[in-house]
Design an enzyme around this catalytic site. Structure first.
Site, PDB file in Angstrom:
ATOM      1  N   ARG A   1       2.721   0.010   3.025  1.00 48.43           N
ATOM      2  CA  ARG A   1       3.203   0.446   1.863  1.00 48.43           C
ATOM      3  C   ARG A   1       4.716   0.653   1.996  1.00 48.43           C
ATOM      4  O   ARG A   1       5.060   0.965   2.985  1.00 48.43           O
ATOM      5  CB  ARG A   1       2.689   1.764   1.024  1.00 48.43           C
ATOM      6  CG  ARG A   1       1.355   1.450   0.469  1.00 48.43           C
ATOM      7  CD  ARG A   1       1.294   0.362  -0.769  1.00 48.43           C
ATOM      8  NE  ARG A   1       0.206   0.137  -1.410  1.00 48.43           N
ATOM      9  CZ  ARG A   1      -0.839  -0.653  -1.313  1.00 48.43           C
ATOM     10  NH1 ARG A   1      -0.531  -1.467  -0.448  1.00 48.43           N
ATOM     11  NH2 ARG A   1      -1.845  -0.668  -1.952  1.00 48.43           N
TER      12      ARG A   1
ATOM     13  N   HIS B   1       5.516  -8.388  -1.425  1.00 44.16           N
ATOM     14  CA  HIS B   1       4.221  -8.039  -1.534  1.00 44.16           C
ATOM     15  C   HIS B   1       3.029  -8.896  -1.611  1.00 44.16           C
ATOM     16  O   HIS B   1       2.027  -8.804  -2.546  1.00 44.16           O
ATOM     17  CB  HIS B   1       4.096  -6.912  -2.701  1.00 44.16           C
ATOM     18  CG  HIS B   1       2.935  -5.855  -2.389  1.00 44.16           C
ATOM     19  ND1 HIS B   1       3.144  -4.624  -2.821  1.00 44.16           N
ATOM     20  CD2 HIS B   1       1.689  -5.794  -1.841  1.00 44.16           C
ATOM     21  CE1 HIS B   1       2.009  -3.922  -2.516  1.00 44.16           C
ATOM     22  NE2 HIS B   1       1.356  -4.684  -1.876  1.00 44.16           N
TER      23      HIS B   1
END
Length: 309
Positions: free
Chosen positions: A224, A272
């Site tokens: 993340r 992402h």
């Protein structure tokens, strides 16, 4: 009739709905914003579940995350008796393995350096190092970390893993806990972050970790964005302590247009996309978990709220 509400990517939701219509006609499957009677919803599949939505589901039995992570979930808004389940399915695993393997091999074979030399019109070979001379370290030895290590093994890399608790893995030198972090880092030429984002791991990719790596090491962050101290990365790249960074996640997403990462010559950014839930493999996994819940069996991927993953 059992009611399921899917609140995530609409296009994928339609594929989920088709699967359930064919394989589970007893399940009333709705894709947001078509939600039916909210009082009938027993199972929610969502990436983000706003508190007002949760409050409108008085008979919710299980919250299924539509992704592998749950750092986006506000556990304070979810009653303690409602299980939260993360998605672990073949599509997510395969996507992550593909991406990390791609990044590791590109770093190992100096692809980014050759790209820069091509732009300069420079035909300058770089000495090829054997994979056995390079060590890849994976932070986080859950399902994804184990799969990545297993796929990298045939190339001949020396492999090591670091985990919160001891976790044996064939052919992998394993380190565990805070006391094992520095020794783990000391030998990792390419560092891969696959940790869950928790209070304990936020900012872990920072100056202290970078300094503990061999000089010239590279990092790959597919965890993340919150794992990374951005200023520390820029400083480590500037000093040469780190040679390159491959980042699939940032904080925020997307980064502001003037952020230095966009144009940094030693950073590769992707939006992402390392791993995404695939409807054709995720829907069967979720349906199996639904059936397990109906039969009173343990749920797969159940989150431990105290640990946050």
């Amino acid at each position: 009739m059992t009611s399921v509400l899917y609140r995530s990517d609409a296009a994928r939701g339609r594929a989920w709905a088709e699967y359930f219509a064919h394989h589970a006609p007893d399940v009333d499957f709705h894709v947001w914003p078509d939600h039916g009677d909210l009082a009938d919803v027993a199972y929610l599949v969502a990436w983000q579940a706003p508190p007002e939505l949760l409050a409108a589901l008085p008979n919710l039995k299980v919250l299924f995350s539509s992704g592998a992570g749950v750092d986006h979930v506000d556990f304070a808004a979810i009653p303690p008796h409602i299980p939260v389940v993360r998605m672990v399915e073949p599509g997510i695993i395969n996507g992550m393995v593909e991406y990390v393997t791609m990044a590791v091999l590109a770093l190992h074979r100096d692809l980014f350096d050759y790209q820069a030399r091509q732009a300069r019109g420079a035909w300058e070979p770089i000495e090829v190092r054997a994979a056995s001379a390079r060590c890849v370290g994976v932070m986080g030895m859950g399902v994804l970390g184990q799969a990545v290590l297993a796929r990298l093994a045939p190339f001949g890399f020396r492999l090591r893993g670091w985990n919160r608790s001891e976790r044996a893995s064939e052919g992998v030198e394993v380190f565990a806990g805070p006391e094992g972090l520095a020794p783990f880092l000391a030998g990792a030429d390419i560092l891969v972050c696959l940790l869950p984002l928790t209070d304990a791991t936020r900012g872990i990719l920072g100056a202290e970790v970078f300094a503990a790596l061999p000089r010239g090491a590279a990092i790959i962050n597919v965890g993340r964005g919150g794992h990374l101290d951005q200023a520390a990365l820029l400083a480590a790249l500037e000093s040469g302590q780190l040679s390159r960074a491959v980042l699939d996640v940032t904080d925020p997403e997307p980064l502001p247009a003037d952020h230095p990462f966009w144009r940094h010559p030693r950073i590769l950014l992707t939006p992402h996309v390392a791993s995404m839930t695939q409807p054709e493999t995720a829907a069967p996994v979720m349906l199996e978990n639904l059936r397990r819940h109906q039969r009173g069996e343990p749920l797969l991927g159940l989150i431990d709220r105290d640990r946050g993953y």
